[in-house]
Design an enzyme around this catalytic site. Structure first.
Site, PDB file in Angstrom:
ATOM      1  N   LYS A 107      23.136   0.547  -4.560  1.00  0.00           N
ATOM      2  CA  LYS A 107      22.271  -0.340  -4.240  1.00  0.00           C
ATOM      3  C   LYS A 107      23.619  -1.560  -4.254  1.00  0.00           C
ATOM      4  CE  LYS A 107      18.253  -1.275  -2.318  1.00  0.00           C
ATOM      5  NZ  LYS A 107      16.731   0.184  -2.156  1.00  0.00           N
TER       6      LYS A 107
HETATM    7  P1  NAD Z   1      12.165  -6.553   4.598  1.00  0.00           P
HETATM    8  O1  NAD Z   1      13.194  -8.056   4.523  1.00  0.00           O
HETATM    9  O2  NAD Z   1      12.240  -5.944   6.490  1.00  0.00           O
HETATM   10  O3  NAD Z   1      10.337  -7.603   4.477  1.00  0.00           O
HETATM   11  C1  NAD Z   1      10.471  -7.632   3.663  1.00  0.00           C
HETATM   12  C2  NAD Z   1       8.907  -8.105   3.513  1.00  0.00           C
HETATM   13  O4  NAD Z   1       8.442  -8.554   2.166  1.00  0.00           O
HETATM   14  C3  NAD Z   1       8.876  -9.113   4.873  1.00  0.00           C
HETATM   15  O5  NAD Z   1       7.765  -9.327   5.563  1.00  0.00           O
HETATM   16  C4  NAD Z   1       8.699 -10.316   3.383  1.00  0.00           C
HETATM   17  O6  NAD Z   1       8.301 -11.282   3.776  1.00  0.00           O
HETATM   18  C5  NAD Z   1       7.853  -9.726   2.883  1.00  0.00           C
HETATM   19  N1  NAD Z   1       8.181 -10.624   1.657  1.00  0.00           N
HETATM   20  C6  NAD Z   1       8.725 -11.612   0.492  1.00  0.00           C
HETATM   21  N2  NAD Z   1       8.271 -12.503  -0.651  1.00  0.00           N
HETATM   22  C7  NAD Z   1       7.135 -11.430  -0.213  1.00  0.00           C
HETATM   23  C8  NAD Z   1       5.989 -12.568  -1.615  1.00  0.00           C
HETATM   24  N3  NAD Z   1       6.675 -12.757  -2.301  1.00  0.00           N
HETATM   25  N4  NAD Z   1       4.599 -12.426  -0.962  1.00  0.00           N
HETATM   26  C9  NAD Z   1       4.447 -10.895   0.427  1.00  0.00           C
HETATM   27  N5  NAD Z   1       5.196 -10.484   1.363  1.00  0.00           N
HETATM   28  C10 NAD Z   1       6.326 -10.682   0.674  1.00  0.00           C
HETATM   29  O7  NAD Z   1      12.344  -5.789   3.348  1.00  0.00           O
HETATM   30  P2  NAD Z   1      11.816  -4.220   3.983  1.00  0.00           P
HETATM   31  O8  NAD Z   1      12.717  -3.180   4.180  1.00  0.00           O
HETATM   32  O9  NAD Z   1      10.601  -3.881   4.556  1.00  0.00           O
HETATM   33  O10 NAD Z   1      11.521  -3.578   2.290  1.00  0.00           O
HETATM   34  C11 NAD Z   1       9.931  -3.897   1.356  1.00  0.00           C
HETATM   35  C12 NAD Z   1      10.784  -3.160   0.161  1.00  0.00           C
HETATM   36  O11 NAD Z   1      10.923  -1.469   0.293  1.00  0.00           O
HETATM   37  C13 NAD Z   1      11.436  -3.531  -0.375  1.00  0.00           C
HETATM   38  O12 NAD Z   1      11.057  -3.336  -1.790  1.00  0.00           O
HETATM   39  C14 NAD Z   1      12.937  -2.226  -0.670  1.00  0.00           C
HETATM   40  O13 NAD Z   1      13.831  -2.155  -1.154  1.00  0.00           O
HETATM   41  C15 NAD Z   1      11.578  -1.440   0.027  1.00  0.00           C
HETATM   42  N6  NAD Z   1      12.943  -0.326   1.175  1.00  0.00           N
HETATM   43  C16 NAD Z   1      12.783  -0.330   2.089  1.00  0.00           C
HETATM   44  C17 NAD Z   1      12.951   0.866   2.552  1.00  0.00           C
HETATM   45  C18 NAD Z   1      14.374   0.387   3.234  1.00  0.00           C
HETATM   46  O14 NAD Z   1      14.362   1.588   4.622  1.00  0.00           O
HETATM   47  N7  NAD Z   1      13.830  -0.668   4.775  1.00  0.00           N
HETATM   48  C19 NAD Z   1      13.489   2.221   1.664  1.00  0.00           C
HETATM   49  C20 NAD Z   1      13.043   1.971   0.764  1.00  0.00           C
HETATM   50  C21 NAD Z   1      11.770   0.892   0.322  1.00  0.00           C
END
Ligand code: NAD
Length: 419
Positions: A107
Site C-alpha cells: 500500500k
Molecule cells: P474514493 O476516494 O473513491 O471514495 C471515498 C468516499 O468516502 C468518498 O465518497 C468520500 O467522500 C467518502 N468519505 C470520506 N470521508 C467520509 C466520512 N467521514 N463519512 C462518509 N463518507 C466519507 O475511495 P474508494 O476507492 O471508493 O475507497 C473507499 C474504501 O474502499 C477505502 O477504505 C478503500 O481502501 C476501500 N477499497 C477500495 C478499492 C478500490 O478498488 N478502489 C478496493 C478495495 C477496497
C-alpha cells in the site's frame, strides 16, 4: 519495530494476534509474518498554483515478497501516516492469499488532501510520487492501483511517468488505469460489483429476497457508488447514502441514478437535496438488510456495533470494524452476517490481477469475461470461508483471515529462511 504506530496499525496487529492464536503459530514465527519487508518514505515537492513550493510526504509499504510481486492501492489523504499504510499493506496480503492471487500485499500514498488541490497540482503530486518510487517498483516487483483519493486519471499519470523514464510504454506497472490507456474493462466497477455479488450470496443464505430488501451505503466514491448502483440493479432499495460532504436518507428509497448523475457532475453528494438531508452519525445505525461501509476505517466501534440494525454487514472499506466492535458482532452472530473486508472488497484486486495479466500478455478480454471470472473467484473464496467458519466454529472474519494468513505462512515455511 517502532516506526509502525497508530490505531490502524494496532488494529491490524491485534487482528493478526487473534488469528495467530487460532492457528497456534509459535511466538518466534509471528513477527516474520506480520511485519512489512520494506517501507519507503519520500518527499514530494511541487509548485502550487500560487507559485509557492510545498512538500508532501509519500509512503509505500511492501508487506511480503514470498508469493510474487507486491500489489496494492495508493491513497491520497491529508492524515495518512506510515502505520495506516502498513496496516493496509498487511490486509492486502491476507486478501490476495485468500483470493488465490500470486501477490504479496502493498500500500502507498501521499499525505495530501485531493479535494483541496487543483487538477494541475494533483497531476504534479501524482507524477512526483511515482518518480520518487521508480527505484522501488516494477511490473514484477510492486504494482500500484487506486485507493481512497486516487482514480483512473491518477493511475494514467503514474503509468505515463514510469513509462517516460523507461523510454517505452509499460502499462503493467499500475492497474486501475483507464481502458484507453491499457486498463481492463470492468476494473472501475469491480470492487462495488463484488460487494453486491457477495451481499447477494449472504442474503441467499439468510433467505432474504433482493426484491424488497433495503441497503444503506456510507461513502459514495468509486466503491460506494458502484456498490449502491449494483445493489439497486439487483432489486434492493437504497435507503441512505453519504460522503464527506453530505448524507441523505429516504425510507421510500433514494433515486440512485440521479445521485450518480449529481456526483458525476459535481464530484460530491453535497447540493443534491435539502429535504433528504440526514445526520451522518446516525446513518450506520439505520434498519436495513445490507449495510455497506465504503469510506474510512474504524467507523464501527463497539458502541456502533451494538446499535447496528442490518442483517448483512458488507465491508466495502478496508478495516471499517474495530477489534472491540468485532467482539460485539461475534456475540450478535445470529443477527448479523459479516462479510469481512478482505473477502468483501476483494473484487478490486482480483480484477487488478486480471488487468496485469492482460497487460503482460497484450491480450484483452471482454467485460463479460472479466466479470464472470471475477464472480468465479469470489464464489470460490466465499465457499472456502463459509466451510472453514462452519468446520472450526469461528466467526467469518476469523475464518477468512485464517485462510489468508495460513497461505502466507506455508509459503514462507516451504521456501525457508534465507540465508
Ligand atoms: P474514493 O476516494 O473513491 O471514495 C471515498 C468516499 O468516502 C468518498 O465518497 C468520500 O467522500 C467518502 N468519505 C470520506 N470521508 C467520509 C466520512 N467521514 N463519512 C462518509 N463518507 C466519507 O475511495 P474508494 O476507492 O471508493 O475507497 C473507499 C474504501 O474502499 C477505502 O477504505 C478503500 O481502501 C476501500 N477499497 C477500495 C478499492 C478500490 O478498488 N478502489 C478496493 C478495495 C477496497
Amino acid at each position: 519495530m517502532s516506526i509502525y504506530t497508530g490505531p490502524v496499525f494496532e488494529m491490524a496487529r491485534q487482528q493478526f494476534q487473534v488469528i495467530a492464536d487460532h492457528l497456534e503459530i509459535p511466538e518466534d514465527e509471528r513477527d516474520r509474518i506480520l511485519y512489512p519487508k520494506r517501507a519507503i518514505a519520500v518527499s514530494c515537492p511541487i509548485h502550487r498554483d500560487d507559485g509557492r513550493t510545498v512538500v508532501y510526504q509519500g509512503y509505500r509499504v511492501q508487506h511480503h515478497l514470498t508469493l510474487g510481486p507486491t500489489k496494492g492501492g495508493t491513497r491520497f489523504s491529508p492524515t495518512l501516516d506510515i502505520g495506516e499504510v502498513a496496516a493496509l499493506a498487511i490486509w492486502m496480503s491476507w486478501k490476495c492469499a485468500l483470493a488465490g492471487l500470486p501477490y504479496g500485499g502493498a500500500k502507498g500514498g501521499v499525505a495530501v488532501d485531493p479535494y483541496a488541490v487543483s487538477k494541475r497540482e494533483l497531476e504534479a503530486v501524482s507524477r512526483r510520487y511515482m518518480q520518487e518510487m521508480i527505484p522501488f517498483v516494477g511490473p514484477h516487483i510492486d504494482v500500484m492501483a487506486p485507493d481512497m483519493g486516487t482514480n483512473e486519471q491518477v493511475m494514467a499519470w503514474f503509468m505515463d511517468t514510469y513509462s517516460m523514464y523507461q523510454g517505452c510504454t509499460v502499462t503493467e506497472i499500475v492497474t486501475g488505469k483507464p481502458v484507453a490507456s491499457g486498463g481492463t474493462e470492468g476494473r472501475r466497477e469491480a470492487t462495488g460489483r463484488g460487494i453486491a455479488y457477495l451481499a447477494d450470496r449472504a442474503m441467499q443464505r439468510l433467505g432474504i429476497a433482493p426484491g424488497g430488501a433495503t441497503a444503506v451505503v456510507q461513502g459514495f466514491g468509486n466503491v460506494g457508488s458502484v456498490a449502491a448502483a449494483t445493489l439497486a440493479e439487483r432489486g434492493l432499495k437504497i435507503l441512505g447514502v453519504s460522503d464527506h460532504t453530505a448524507c441523505y436518507f429516504d425510507a421510500a428509497g433514494l433515486p440512485v441514478d440521479a445521485l450518480l448523475a449529481h456526483v458525476g457532475k459535481h464530484g460530491v453528494l453535497k447540493g443534491f437535496s435539502n429535504q433528504l438531508a440526514f445526520d451522518p452519525a446516525e446513518l450506520l445505525a439505520q434498519k436495513c438488510d445490507v449495510l455497506v461501509p465504503a469510506a474510512l476505517e474504524r467507523v464501527i466501534d463497539a458502541r456502533m456495533a451494538g446499535r447496528l440494525q442490518c442483517r448483512v454487514l458488507a465491508e466495502g472499506a478496508n478495516g471499517p470494524t474495530t477489534p472491540e466492535a468485532d467482539e460485539v458482532l461475534n456475540q450478535r452472530r445470529d443477527e448479523i452476517f459479516v462479510i469481512p473486508d478482505i473477502l468483501c472488497n476483494a473484487g478490486g484486486v482480483v480484477v487488478s490481477y486480471f488487468e496485469w495479466v492482460q497487460d503482460l500478455q497484450q491480450f484483452f478480454w471482454t467485460e463479460t469475461e472479466v466479470t464472470d471470472k471475477l464472480y468465479h473467484v469470489l464464489d470460490r473464496a466465499f465457499g472456502q470461508v463459509m466451510t472453514r467458519a462452519e468446520k472450526d466454529k469461528v466467526p467469518i472474519r476469523t475464518a477468512a483471515m485464517a485462510i489468508g494468513v495460513a497461505k502466507v505462512r506455508n509459503a514462507k515455511n516451504t521456501r525457508g529462511l534465507f540465508p
